[in-house]
Design a protein around this motif. Structure first.
Motif, PDB file in Angstrom:
ATOM      1  N   GLY A   1       0.816  -1.205   0.000  1.00 39.03           N
ATOM      2  CA  GLY A   1       0.000   0.000   0.000  1.00 39.03           C
ATOM      3  C   GLY A   1       0.852   1.258   0.000  1.00 39.03           C
ATOM      4  O   GLY A   1       2.083   1.220   0.048  1.00 39.03           O
ATOM      5  N   SER A   2       0.171   2.400  -0.049  1.00 36.80           N
ATOM      6  CA  SER A   2       0.855   3.690  -0.073  1.00 36.80           C
ATOM      7  C   SER A   2       1.489   3.982   1.280  1.00 36.80           C
ATOM      8  O   SER A   2       0.844   3.852   2.330  1.00 36.80           O
ATOM      9  CB  SER A   2      -0.138   4.791  -0.436  1.00 36.80           C
ATOM     10  N   LEU A   3       2.758   4.401   1.238  1.00 36.64           N
ATOM     11  CA  LEU A   3       3.439   4.773   2.478  1.00 36.64           C
ATOM     12  C   LEU A   3       2.839   6.042   3.070  1.00 36.64           C
ATOM     13  O   LEU A   3       2.786   6.202   4.298  1.00 36.64           O
ATOM     14  CB  LEU A   3       4.936   4.979   2.215  1.00 36.64           C
ATOM     15  N   ASP A   4       2.378   6.938   2.208  1.00 39.53           N
ATOM     16  CA  ASP A   4       1.751   8.166   2.698  1.00 39.53           C
ATOM     17  C   ASP A   4       0.457   7.853   3.438  1.00 39.53           C
ATOM     18  O   ASP A   4       0.174   8.447   4.494  1.00 39.53           O
ATOM     19  CB  ASP A   4       1.473   9.117   1.531  1.00 39.53           C
ATOM     20  N   ASP A   5      -0.328   6.929   2.908  1.00 42.43           N
ATOM     21  CA  ASP A   5      -1.566   6.539   3.597  1.00 42.43           C
ATOM     22  C   ASP A   5      -1.252   5.857   4.918  1.00 42.43           C
ATOM     23  O   ASP A   5      -1.942   6.086   5.931  1.00 42.43           O
ATOM     24  CB  ASP A   5      -2.385   5.597   2.706  1.00 42.43           C
TER      25      ASP A   5
ATOM     26  N   TYR B   1       1.368   6.367   6.732  1.00 39.45           N
ATOM     27  CA  TYR B   1       1.838   7.398   7.661  1.00 39.45           C
ATOM     28  C   TYR B   1       0.659   8.156   8.257  1.00 39.45           C
ATOM     29  O   TYR B   1       0.637   8.434   9.459  1.00 39.45           O
ATOM     30  CB  TYR B   1       2.770   8.370   6.935  1.00 39.45           C
ATOM     31  N   ASP B   2      -0.327   8.495   7.414  1.00 39.97           N
ATOM     32  CA  ASP B   2      -1.487   9.241   7.910  1.00 39.97           C
ATOM     33  C   ASP B   2      -2.301   8.420   8.902  1.00 39.97           C
ATOM     34  O   ASP B   2      -2.864   8.970   9.863  1.00 39.97           O
ATOM     35  CB  ASP B   2      -2.380   9.661   6.734  1.00 39.97           C
TER      36      ASP B   2
ATOM     37  N   ARG C   1       9.414  13.421   4.650  1.00 40.17           N
ATOM     38  CA  ARG C   1       8.388  14.287   4.057  1.00 40.17           C
ATOM     39  C   ARG C   1       8.705  15.759   4.292  1.00 40.17           C
ATOM     40  O   ARG C   1       8.464  16.596   3.420  1.00 40.17           O
ATOM     41  CB  ARG C   1       7.010  13.940   4.641  1.00 40.17           C
TER      42      ARG C   1
ATOM     43  N   GLN D   1      13.771   5.440  -3.020  1.00 39.07           N
ATOM     44  CA  GLN D   1      12.753   6.321  -3.588  1.00 39.07           C
ATOM     45  C   GLN D   1      13.322   7.712  -3.853  1.00 39.07           C
ATOM     46  O   GLN D   1      12.949   8.364  -4.837  1.00 39.07           O
ATOM     47  CB  GLN D   1      11.562   6.412  -2.648  1.00 39.07           C
TER      48      GLN D   1
ATOM     49  N   ARG E   1      13.462   9.703  -7.494  1.00 39.51           N
ATOM     50  CA  ARG E   1      12.885  11.018  -7.741  1.00 39.51           C
ATOM     51  C   ARG E   1      13.901  12.011  -8.281  1.00 39.51           C
ATOM     52  O   ARG E   1      13.550  13.019  -8.864  1.00 39.51           O
ATOM     53  CB  ARG E   1      12.313  11.585  -6.436  1.00 39.51           C
TER      54      ARG E   1
END
Length: 239
Positions: free
Chosen positions: A74-78, A80-81, A103, A234, A238
């Protein structure tokens, strides 16, 4: 018949006097204080043992569940949230510290995420968080390390004091009969027994809990190293 009843009554009195409660009640004030202190330490030792047992069950279960979500793709940002922003267990705290630092660096205009400064800050955040979380898990374990070697000597002090008190009573009574000597000696030795009963669980628990803490620290450090490598990869993608 009367002689038999008298002997039975004396036996009952002696048995009551040599019971744990009887030994405590007939001990001198110093020995009583030693016994009370050792019993209090023993209760706290078992409280720490029970608390750490349930703590390690919980943090290992939560770590396993978090790792399953982390490696699910899954998304690492999700993640984290949902888990990292306000972590409720040590592994999420390590993830949140590293992800949060990464971030914040990503929001700085013109910053190259692949450069060494960002990686160093992420590694530092991971190391600090691992140290802090292990300190929390390891809280009160030092008490076990203290009680283990000290309790037998405290009990021995009570024994020595009790024997001195018994010899003083014997000298005052001018009677060395075993029935006179035995109760006082028993009271004194009871303090040593309590000291050993307190020290042995504390010593064993300290070794077991220390091994569990070390194992959990290795788990946190391994996750932190893997996650830092993912962020580094990552960052390079980028750039």
């Amino acid at each position: 018949m009367d002689q038999t009843v008298s002997s039975s009554a004396l036996g009952a009195v002696a048995a009551a006097g040599l019971s744990p409660l009887g030994l405590f009640l007939h001990a001198s004030i110093v020995v009583k204080l030693v016994m009370i202190g050792l019993v209090g330490c023993s209760i706290f030792v078992w409280a720490v043992i029970v608390e750490k047992f349930f703590l390690f069950r919980r943090v290992n279960r939560e770590a396993t569940e978090f790792e399953d979500r982390f490696w699910s793709g899954g998304s690492l940002d999700d993640l984290y949230d949902s888990d990292g922003a306000k972590p409720l267990h040590p592994l999420a705290a390590v993830f949140g510290a590293a992800m949060g630092e990464w971030r914040r660096s990503a929001r700085i205009p013109g910053v190259d995420l692949a450069r060494g400064g960002v990686r160093d800050r992420v590694d530092r955040a991971i190391n600090i968080t691992v140290t802090r979380e292990i300190e929390r898990v390891n809280r009160r374990v030092v008490f076990l390390a203290t009680v283990g070697p000290v309790a037998p000597f405290v009990g021995l002090f009570g024994t020595v004091w009790g024997i001195m008190h018994s010899f003083s009573a014997i000298a005052a009574m001018h009677n060395t009969n075993l029935s006179v000597v035995a109760p006082g000696i028993s009271e004194a030795l009871f303090a040593t027994a309590i000291g050993l009963v307190t020290a042995i669980p504390a010593y064993i628990a300290y070794n077991v809990i220390s091994a569990a803490v070390d194992h959990f620290a290795e788990r946190l450090e391994a996750f932190g190293t893997e996650f830092a490598a993912i962020l580094s990869r990552q960052s390079e993608e980028r750039s």
